[in-house]
Design a protein around this motif. Sequence first.
Motif, PDB file in Angstrom:
ATOM      1  N   THR A 194     -16.773  45.771  60.020  1.00 16.08           N
ATOM      2  CA  THR A 194     -17.420  46.270  61.229  1.00 16.08           C
ATOM      3  C   THR A 194     -17.094  47.741  61.465  1.00 16.08           C
ATOM      4  OG1 THR A 194     -17.445  44.078  62.217  1.00 16.08           O
ATOM      5  CG2 THR A 194     -17.618  45.949  63.732  1.00 16.08           C
ATOM      6  N   ASP A 207     -22.249  41.698  56.764  1.00 23.02           N
ATOM      7  CA  ASP A 207     -22.289  40.521  55.891  1.00 23.02           C
ATOM      8  C   ASP A 207     -22.171  40.906  54.420  1.00 23.02           C
ATOM      9  OD1 ASP A 207     -22.510  38.888  58.108  1.00 23.02           O
ATOM     10  OD2 ASP A 207     -24.675  38.551  57.876  1.00 23.02           O
ATOM     11  N   HIS A 249     -13.654  40.851  58.659  1.00 30.64           N
ATOM     12  CA  HIS A 249     -14.697  41.175  59.635  1.00 30.64           C
ATOM     13  C   HIS A 249     -14.431  42.496  60.362  1.00 30.64           C
ATOM     14  CE1 HIS A 249     -17.998  40.403  62.358  1.00 30.64           C
ATOM     15  NE2 HIS A 249     -17.213  40.780  63.342  1.00 30.64           N
ATOM     16  N   LYS A 254     -25.595  43.875  61.267  1.00 31.60           N
ATOM     17  CA  LYS A 254     -25.143  42.555  60.818  1.00 31.60           C
ATOM     18  C   LYS A 254     -25.304  42.383  59.309  1.00 31.60           C
ATOM     19  CE  LYS A 254     -25.651  37.573  61.604  1.00 31.60           C
ATOM     20  NZ  LYS A 254     -25.145  37.288  60.303  1.00 31.60           N
TER      21      LYS A 254
END
Length: 72
Positions: free
Chosen positions: A58, A44, A54, A40
């Motif tokens: 990821t 971020d 995103h 995470k």
Amino acid sequence: MATAKPHGPASYFPSIEAKYGRTIDEWFTVLRESGVTGHKALVDLLKTDHALGHGHATALVQYHLNPEKWAS
């Protein structure tokens, strides 16, 4: 013999390079040199500091954290 298409996170790599203008190796250097750990926190970082979407963030982080799972 046909060349196998990339699968998993690597399937995003061509669009990441095209959209953000850096090679995948450059993105892995950013992740490695960030000093940040954890999925995470790395996602971020890419989203906040480098304006990645995103899904792209990821994909890079998944591959970065577990490259042997996605190799070949």
